[in-house]
Motif scaffolding. Structure first.
Motif, PDB file in Angstrom:
ATOM      1  N   ALA A   1       0.836  -1.198   0.000  1.00 49.04           N
ATOM      2  CA  ALA A   1       0.000   0.000   0.000  1.00 49.04           C
ATOM      3  C   ALA A   1       0.870   1.247   0.000  1.00 49.04           C
ATOM      4  CB  ALA A   1      -0.921  -0.006   1.213  1.00 49.04           C
ATOM      5  N   PHE A   2       0.709   2.065  -1.009  1.00 50.23           N
ATOM      6  CA  PHE A   2       1.440   3.317  -1.096  1.00 50.23           C
ATOM      7  C   PHE A   2       0.494   4.454  -0.715  1.00 50.23           C
ATOM      8  CE2 PHE A   2       3.437   0.363  -3.940  1.00 50.23           C
ATOM      9  CZ  PHE A   2       4.781   0.508  -3.639  1.00 50.23           C
ATOM     10  N   THR A   3       0.951   5.307   0.173  1.00 52.17           N
ATOM     11  CA  THR A   3       0.084   6.383   0.623  1.00 52.17           C
ATOM     12  C   THR A   3       0.832   7.710   0.563  1.00 52.17           C
ATOM     13  OG1 THR A   3      -0.869   4.810   2.160  1.00 52.17           O
ATOM     14  CG2 THR A   3      -1.485   7.089   2.458  1.00 52.17           C
ATOM     15  N   LEU A   4       0.207   8.672  -0.082  1.00 51.12           N
ATOM     16  CA  LEU A   4       0.735  10.039  -0.071  1.00 51.12           C
ATOM     17  C   LEU A   4       0.021  10.774   1.051  1.00 51.12           C
ATOM     18  CD1 LEU A   4       2.217  12.516  -1.260  1.00 51.12           C
ATOM     19  CD2 LEU A   4       0.329  12.772  -2.853  1.00 51.12           C
ATOM     20  N   LEU A   5       0.788  11.199   2.033  1.00 51.19           N
ATOM     21  CA  LEU A   5       0.186  11.838   3.198  1.00 51.19           C
ATOM     22  C   LEU A   5       0.558  13.313   3.216  1.00 51.19           C
ATOM     23  CD1 LEU A   5       1.259   9.116   5.724  1.00 51.19           C
ATOM     24  CD2 LEU A   5      -1.101   9.692   5.302  1.00 51.19           C
ATOM     25  N   ASN A   6      -0.447  14.155   3.159  1.00 50.01           N
ATOM     26  CA  ASN A   6      -0.216  15.588   3.348  1.00 50.01           C
ATOM     27  C   ASN A   6      -0.570  15.891   4.794  1.00 50.01           C
ATOM     28  OD1 ASN A   6       0.318  16.817   0.599  1.00 50.01           O
ATOM     29  ND2 ASN A   6      -1.499  15.562   0.227  1.00 50.01           N
ATOM     30  N   GLU A   7       0.358  16.482   5.507  1.00 50.62           N
ATOM     31  CA  GLU A   7       0.045  16.736   6.910  1.00 50.62           C
ATOM     32  C   GLU A   7      -1.174  17.638   7.019  1.00 50.62           C
ATOM     33  OE1 GLU A   7       3.148  18.491   9.237  1.00 50.62           O
ATOM     34  OE2 GLU A   7       2.012  18.252  11.087  1.00 50.62           O
ATOM     35  N   ASP A   8      -1.209  18.683   6.200  1.00 48.96           N
ATOM     36  CA  ASP A   8      -2.373  19.562   6.208  1.00 48.96           C
ATOM     37  C   ASP A   8      -2.480  20.235   4.847  1.00 48.96           C
ATOM     38  OD1 ASP A   8      -4.458  21.160   6.742  1.00 48.96           O
ATOM     39  OD2 ASP A   8      -3.414  22.494   8.126  1.00 48.96           O
ATOM     40  N   ALA A   9      -3.278  19.641   3.967  1.00 42.93           N
ATOM     41  CA  ALA A   9      -3.366  20.168   2.610  1.00 42.93           C
ATOM     42  C   ALA A   9      -4.116  21.479   2.581  1.00 42.93           C
ATOM     43  CB  ALA A   9      -4.052  19.153   1.705  1.00 42.93           C
ATOM     44  N   ALA A  10      -4.964  21.730   3.596  1.00 42.65           N
ATOM     45  CA  ALA A  10      -5.772  22.951   3.582  1.00 42.65           C
ATOM     46  C   ALA A  10      -4.909  24.191   3.789  1.00 42.65           C
ATOM     47  CB  ALA A  10      -6.851  22.868   4.650  1.00 42.65           C
ATOM     48  N   SER A  11      -3.710  24.000   4.347  1.00 42.34           N
ATOM     49  CA  SER A  11      -2.864  25.168   4.563  1.00 42.34           C
ATOM     50  C   SER A  11      -2.074  25.523   3.311  1.00 42.34           C
ATOM     51  CB  SER A  11      -1.922  24.919   5.735  1.00 42.34           C
ATOM     52  OG  SER A  11      -1.026  23.888   5.401  1.00 42.34           O
ATOM     53  N   GLY A  12      -2.276  24.786   2.219  1.00 43.71           N
ATOM     54  CA  GLY A  12      -1.669  25.151   0.943  1.00 43.71           C
ATOM     55  C   GLY A  12      -0.298  24.559   0.730  1.00 43.71           C
ATOM     56  N   ARG A  13       0.233  24.742  -0.481  1.00 43.86           N
ATOM     57  CA  ARG A  13       1.544  24.271  -0.900  1.00 43.86           C
ATOM     58  C   ARG A  13       1.715  22.785  -0.602  1.00 43.86           C
ATOM     59  NH1 ARG A  13       6.293  27.440   1.059  1.00 43.86           N
ATOM     60  NH2 ARG A  13       5.238  28.081   2.951  1.00 43.86           N
ATOM     61  N   SER A  14       0.715  21.994  -0.978  1.00 42.75           N
ATOM     62  CA  SER A  14       0.759  20.557  -0.735  1.00 42.75           C
ATOM     63  C   SER A  14       0.569  19.809  -2.040  1.00 42.75           C
ATOM     64  CB  SER A  14      -0.333  20.150   0.245  1.00 42.75           C
ATOM     65  OG  SER A  14      -0.147  20.811   1.460  1.00 42.75           O
ATOM     66  N   ALA A  15       0.879  18.527  -1.992  1.00 43.03           N
ATOM     67  CA  ALA A  15       0.735  17.699  -3.193  1.00 43.03           C
ATOM     68  C   ALA A  15      -0.682  17.167  -3.245  1.00 43.03           C
ATOM     69  CB  ALA A  15       1.719  16.559  -3.152  1.00 43.03           C
ATOM     70  N   LEU A  16      -1.449  17.554  -4.256  1.00 42.21           N
ATOM     71  CA  LEU A  16      -2.837  17.122  -4.327  1.00 42.21           C
ATOM     72  C   LEU A  16      -2.991  15.802  -5.064  1.00 42.21           C
ATOM     73  CD1 LEU A  16      -4.891  20.364  -4.777  1.00 42.21           C
ATOM     74  CD2 LEU A  16      -4.030  19.261  -2.731  1.00 42.21           C
ATOM     75  N   SER A  17      -2.052  15.448  -5.899  1.00 37.33           N
ATOM     76  CA  SER A  17      -2.118  14.125  -6.532  1.00 37.33           C
ATOM     77  C   SER A  17      -0.715  13.720  -6.950  1.00 37.33           C
ATOM     78  CB  SER A  17      -3.074  14.126  -7.718  1.00 37.33           C
ATOM     79  OG  SER A  17      -2.596  14.998  -8.703  1.00 37.33           O
ATOM     80  N   TRP A  18      -0.579  12.465  -7.264  1.00 34.77           N
ATOM     81  CA  TRP A  18       0.723  11.944  -7.677  1.00 34.77           C
ATOM     82  C   TRP A  18       0.521  10.894  -8.738  1.00 34.77           C
ATOM     83  CZ3 TRP A  18       3.094   8.309  -3.403  1.00 34.77           C
ATOM     84  CH2 TRP A  18       2.109   7.479  -2.890  1.00 34.77           C
ATOM     85  N   ASP A  19       1.521  10.762  -9.578  1.00 37.39           N
ATOM     86  CA  ASP A  19       1.401   9.773 -10.649  1.00 37.39           C
ATOM     87  C   ASP A  19       2.099   8.500 -10.192  1.00 37.39           C
ATOM     88  OD1 ASP A  19       0.889   8.480 -12.918  1.00 37.39           O
ATOM     89  OD2 ASP A  19       1.962   9.854 -14.256  1.00 37.39           O
ATOM     90  N   ILE A  20       1.544   7.889  -9.163  1.00 38.82           N
ATOM     91  CA  ILE A  20       2.204   6.730  -8.567  1.00 38.82           C
ATOM     92  C   ILE A  20       2.196   5.562  -9.537  1.00 38.82           C
ATOM     93  CG2 ILE A  20       0.093   5.956  -7.414  1.00 38.82           C
ATOM     94  CD1 ILE A  20       3.537   5.707  -5.838  1.00 38.82           C
ATOM     95  N   ARG A  21       1.159   5.483 -10.364  1.00 40.47           N
ATOM     96  CA  ARG A  21       1.039   4.338 -11.265  1.00 40.47           C
ATOM     97  C   ARG A  21       2.239   4.275 -12.210  1.00 40.47           C
ATOM     98  NH1 ARG A  21      -4.725   4.682 -13.240  1.00 40.47           N
ATOM     99  NH2 ARG A  21      -4.775   5.476 -11.121  1.00 40.47           N
ATOM    100  N   GLU A  22       2.603   5.441 -12.722  1.00 44.35           N
ATOM    101  CA  GLU A  22       3.726   5.505 -13.645  1.00 44.35           C
ATOM    102  C   GLU A  22       5.037   5.264 -12.898  1.00 44.35           C
ATOM    103  OE1 GLU A  22       4.484   5.421 -17.448  1.00 44.35           O
ATOM    104  OE2 GLU A  22       2.465   5.708 -16.629  1.00 44.35           O
ATOM    105  N   ALA A  23       5.122   5.853 -11.707  1.00 40.23           N
ATOM    106  CA  ALA A  23       6.362   5.734 -10.935  1.00 40.23           C
ATOM    107  C   ALA A  23       6.634   4.295 -10.533  1.00 40.23           C
ATOM    108  CB  ALA A  23       6.270   6.618  -9.694  1.00 40.23           C
ATOM    109  N   LEU A  24       5.572   3.543 -10.242  1.00 42.59           N
ATOM    110  CA  LEU A  24       5.764   2.158  -9.819  1.00 42.59           C
ATOM    111  C   LEU A  24       6.274   1.297 -10.970  1.00 42.59           C
ATOM    112  CD1 LEU A  24       2.594   1.438  -7.659  1.00 42.59           C
ATOM    113  CD2 LEU A  24       4.863   2.033  -6.905  1.00 42.59           C
TER     114      LEU A  24
END
Lengths: 536, 504
Positions: free
Chosen positions: B186-209
């Motif tokens: 299980a791969f999880t992208l964790l944003n500590e607090d995305a609401a405060s901005g400057r966070s990663a909203l998505s990732w291309d994990i499928r391609e990276a894997l």
């Protein structure tokens, strides 16, 4: 032919639920609707929908190919795993508490308002596991996911009323059919432990966006509250998961000066601190009062058809309030509304004092000047059995058995299967239709009684599906009933054991003594005999 | 008693009033009870089939051994492969304390078979460093180097038995997950607090894997099945506040070694899965909240280390990603940006699954060589065999200790099948590690299924004493007259005998 058919969609089907092409991303929409009512209450309804664009429900034929990866960003992984594991195409779960007053509150925005838990799912046939096996797995998985006792929605509660619970989305055209499974548990209580996992399924949890208003202390204090989860598939769009929370608040009860003014702060004890950054759209819709002086604050983004809309996708600490400045004290309206809030109203009662017989009577009032066709659905656990031949329909004192058509009846099976009565009912204009039927109350086994046997059994609500003028299906749930079944004295088995043991021992002892006793003649001497007689 | 004939009849003269008949009746009652006892015993006893105890105990002492075969060939002139093979065999047997054979070959007859258990080594002057190419170990050979053979011995020892080294042994014990036929990755992208901005909203994990992880999983398919899943979380608060440290005049945030142990906030992060019991290996990419950047891992002295990743033994791996300082907006992580992270995930995955690293000084042209996979297969087979043996032994012991424990046909069958699978594993060890591993995995599955059989707990808490207690009112009141009658008859009989003796 079938081989060729199967060969084409297989690569497509392997991309089931989650493998989405980058051109069809996942989107998340959230909305809060607030509707003040005549009697001073406020209906609030949260709707969070996540669309998995381009996804196709899992075909159970490929259920055993376990290596399909699941990649989600907004779609809840926990729910996605459940849907994939049990290949459910459509799923509706609702957990409600309280009874919905159609006459005073009108039709709800979320129509699944039956008291207790209700789960229904359309499951595709095929593959190794049967529909019932997967239905059982689905129940247990959802019970674990939502910390609710829906795992006990077993075969004794499961029915398939296909008329009343038609699929709301589309069903994929697989060679094998889809089946419906429906079950209710009216005695299920909804509480905080169900809300916590509900919030965890939301992309912004309860920490930003509209979901931050979901304060369990206030929600579970509301006059009516319920949550629901809906999964459906739209052929052109994809798999949609919609989580909804509906509650009816009473601002008059919560206020100190008996006014019906409310704000987000006064209702939820919270405001919206930050917007949810990934919401495609986020808005609050407040229905404005008609023919009354009111003040709404702050200024809405737009007002359309008497609804004030706030765009909350860029927001910082928002509090919406609605006030009636000319009103010093709210007075409950005693007159009837000019136009009834719901065209159809249903009352259902169970009469009779005996523990073996009873009478179920339903009265359905149609306040429209036109005839209404409705589907009437009654599901009963086998504890209560219908005497279908006693079914009588009376309108204005006249027997009208012709109003009932297309009766589908599945008789109950003691200790096994519930009864299902589904039929089409014609409601004459401006009249009240009475349905009466005698029922028999079963005698339960000693072990089948619940822990608090004296309380009685909750019976699931009846459902009336009528078609609104717009052609939309509107489901009405009646209130639940409580049936009092004969309950034994629970110390009975031990008494029986002791009693029968004593009887057997007595009989045995007597027979045994008679057979093994030595009878002798005891001769007494004359003098002894005389003295004995004297003593006597 | 005197025999007088007056008035009523003497009851003793009635046909059914003879002492013999009375004793017969009494005996009949007792006979019935005695005959009923076996039936009662049978119907109320628990099914306890006998387990093959002696076989289990005998099996528990066996150890699995894999014979190794090394084929040596040389393209270097003037190398006596026969003498070198003998020397290698002697030193390697001593080093690894196991039997193996080194077979010399001519320079041209290299033939790598897919059959495992045999490995090829070629001495050559074409390479500068030991290289595994097409599963052949190419070793540079300098005839003038006096310690050339010891370098080869070291490389071979480390390749064939990588877990005997101290560092590896400890890592195995703590970090490596237990064997399971299927893992969820299980791969999880964790944003500590995305609401405060400057966070990663998505990732291309499928391609990276695709580049870093999937080839490895494909290679390890002989050992495990994998289910890959990924999710993104936008609010993943930490359960503690990171400490602030000042480096070169700027404040940075740091995680102390103690913080790392409580880093995963399982209450708030939705990581667990409710659908299967398969073990999950989690790989987390943590993006600290905009107000807590950069976040570093501190050493024991409280200074930031260069590393931004760590392994949680048997649970998964964590990578902390600090976005570039000049990031203004929410962003998207493309596959190329994830390349670094996924290569760390790859190393963490290999450690968690126990794949041995190549020894220093040896490189490989493919991502995982057969030498490594086979070493892992041998190790896992050995572990599975040991575990299965222990499980079987504990079943036997448990059944012996708890007398109320039922042993049904399915348990017995599982135990017997597990024993058979173990035997097969021992036999297959000589042929191929893969085959031996498959049998050992089956033995382990069967043994644990027998151990966790729910039927074995059925009557554990409902002993027969309870039933007896319930029926005591019947048993006691029925037995008392029976016993009393026997005592009375015995007393009467003794009196009679005494009287008869006196008369004589």
């Amino acid at each position: 032919m079938t081989l060729a058919l199967k060969a084409i969609p297989l690569p497509l089907l392997l991309y089931v639920l989650g493998t989405v092409a980058s051109s069809t991303p996942e989107t998340f929409h959230e909305e809060l609707t607030l509707r003040p009512l005549r009697d001073g209450k406020v209906i609030s309804r949260f709707s969070f929908s996540t669309l998995l664009g381009g996804a196709i429900p899992r075909n159970p034929d490929v259920l055993d190919a376990g290596n399909t990866p699941q990649h989600y960003s907004l779609f809840p992984l926990g729910l996605g795993q459940v849907l994939r594991e049990y290949a459910a195409t459509e799923l509706h779960l609702s957990l409600n508490s309280g009874k919905w007053e159609y006459d005073r509150w009108g039709y709800p925005d979320e129509q699944e308002v039956g008291t207790g838990a209700q789960l229904w799912a359309w499951i595709g046939d095929g593959g190794q596991a049967t529909v019932d096996e997967r239905w059982k797995g689905l129940r247990n998985a959802l019970a674990g996911l939502f910390c609710a006792s829906i795992g006990s929605l077993d075969d004794q509660r499961t029915t398939s009323p296909t008329l009343a619970f038609a699929p709301e989305g589309d069903l994929p055209a697989w060679p094998l059919p889809h089946h419906l499974r429906h079950a209710t548990l009216p005695s299920e209580n909804v509480c905080t432990e169900n809300l916590t996992p509900f919030l965890k399924l939301l992309p912004c949890k309860g920490l930003s966006g509209l979901a931050s208003l979901l304060n369990p202390h206030r929600l579970f204090d509301a006059d009516w509250h319920g949550m629901s989860v809906h999964v459906s598939w739209r052929a052109r769009r994809g798999v949609e998961v919609r989580l909804a929370f509906q509650a009816v608040f009473d601002p008059v009860r919560m206020s100190t000066d008996r006014k019906r003014d409310w704000s987000l702060q006064s209702i939820f004890d919270r405001t919206i601190p930050k917007a949810c950054p990934i919401a495609e759209s986020s808005r609050i819709a407040v229905e404005l009062p008609k023919n009354e002086a009111y003040a709404v604050d702050p200024r809405p983004t737009s007002v359309q058809d008497g609804v004030a809309v706030y765009d909350t996708s860029q927001v910082n600490d928002l509090d919406v309030s609605l006030r009636w400045p000319l009103e010093s004290v709210f007075s409950y309206p005693l007159d009837h509304p000019a136009e009834p809030l719901s065209q159809v109203s249903v009352q259902r009662t169970l009469k009779g004092t005996s523990q073996s017989r009873g009478q179920l009577s339903v009265s359905i009032a149609n306040s429209l000047p036109s005839e209404i066709q409705a589907i009437y659905l009654e599901t009963m656990p086998w504890h209560v059995q219908f005497y279908l031949h006693t079914l009588k329909i009376v309108v204005d004192g006249q027997a009208r058995d012709d109003l009932l058509s297309d009766i589908a009846y599945t008789p109950p099976e003691p200790h096994g299967r519930p009864a299902l009565l589904e039929s089409v009912l014609t409601l004459p204009p401006n009249s009240t239709t009475h349905l009466d039927m005698e029922v028999m109350k079963s005698f339960l086994r000693y072990t089948e009684h619940p822990p608090d046997a004296q309380r009685g059994w909750d019976l699931p609500p009846a459902v009336l599906v009528n078609f609104t003028p717009g052609g939309r299906r509107q489901r009405l749930y009646t209130r639940t009933l409580l049936v009092d079944l004969a309950t034994p004295d629970f110390s009975m088995p031990y008494n029986v054991i002791i009693m029968s043991c004593t009887l057997i021992a007595l009989t045995f002892g007597m027979v045994f003594n008679l057979m093994t006793r030595k009878f002798v003649v005891v001769r007494l001497k004359k003098g002894e005999k005389a003295s004995k007689e004297k003593a006597d | 008693m005197d025999k007088s004939h007056c008035g009523s009849r003497n009851p003793l003269e009635l046909s059914f009033e003879s002492p013999f008949l009375r004793r017969c009746i009494l005996a009949a009652y007792w006979l019935l009870i005695l005959l009923a006892v076996p039936a009662w015993w049978r119907t109320t006893s628990i099914e306890r089939l006998s387990l093959p105890t002696s076989q289990v105990l005998k099996q528990a002492k066996r150890e699995i051994e894999f014979p190794l075969e090394i084929h040596l060939s040389s393209s270097v002139n003037g190398v006596d492969t026969g003498a070198l093979a003998r020397e290698l065999e002697r030193t390697l047997e001593h080093r690894l304390s196991r039997r193996l054979s080194v077979i010399p070959h001519g320079p041209e007859d290299i033939f790598v078979s897919s059959e495992t258990g045999s490995y090829w080594v070629k001495l050559t002057q074409d390479v500068r460093q030991s290289t595994i190419e097409n599963e052949i170990l190419l070793h540079p050979w300098d005839i003038h180097d006096p310690i050339a053979s010891s370098a080869l011995t070291n490389s071979l020892a480390a390749l064939l038995s990588p877990y005997t080294e101290q560092a590896h042994a400890e890592e195995r014990e703590h970090v490596v997950s237990k064997y399971a036929p299927r893992f969820r990755i299980a791969f999880t992208l964790l944003n500590e607090d995305a609401a405060s901005g400057r966070s990663a909203l998505s990732w291309d994990i499928r391609e990276a894997l695709k580049y870093n992880i999937l080839p490895v999983l494909k290679r390890l398919e002989t050992l495990h099945n994998f289910t890959v899943e990924s999710q993104v979380q936008y609010h993943a608060p930490l359960a503690f506040t990171p400490t602030t440290v000042s480096v070169d005049g700027t404040d940075v945030y740091g995680l102390t070694p103690e913080d790392l142990t409580v880093f995963v906030n399982s209450a708030e992060w939705t990581l667990s899965s409710g659908v299967t019991n398969d073990p999950v290996l989690h790989f987390l990419m943590f993006i600290p909240s905009a107000s807590r950047r950069p976040l570093h891992i501190l050493n024991d002295a409280g200074m930031p280390t260069g590393s931004h990743s760590f392994i949680l033994p048997q649970w998964g791996g964590v990578v902390i990603h600090n976005p570039p300082f000049e990031t203004e907006d929410n962003f998207y992580l493309s596959a190329s940006q994830l390349d670094h992270v996924s290569s760390i995930f790859r190393l963490q995955l290999l450690s968690l699954l126990g794949v041995p690293r190549l020894p220093s000084g040896v490189k490989s042209t493919s991502s995982l060589s057969r030498w490594q996979i086979d070493a892992l297969l041998r190790r896992r087979a050995q572990e599975n065999v040991r575990e299965a043996q222990q499980t079987l032994e504990s079943i036997v012991k448990l059944v012996e200790q708890i007398e109320n424990m039922p042993v049904g046909q399915d348990v017995k069958q599982d135990v017997e099948d597990a024993l058979a699978a173990l035997d097969q594993a021992f036999e297959a060890a000589a042929l191929s590690p893969k085959l031996a591993f498959d049998h050992s995995a089956r033995a382990l599955t069967l043994a644990s299924r027998a151990f966790f059989n729910p039927g074995m707990l059925a009557l554990l808490y409902f002993p027969p004493e309870h039933r007896v207690a319930v029926y005591t009112p019947l048993f006691a009141s029925a037995t008392v007259p029976l016993v009393v009658a026997v005592v009375r008859e015995v007393v009467a009989w003794r009196k009679q005998r005494k009287a008869a003796a006196l008369n004589n």
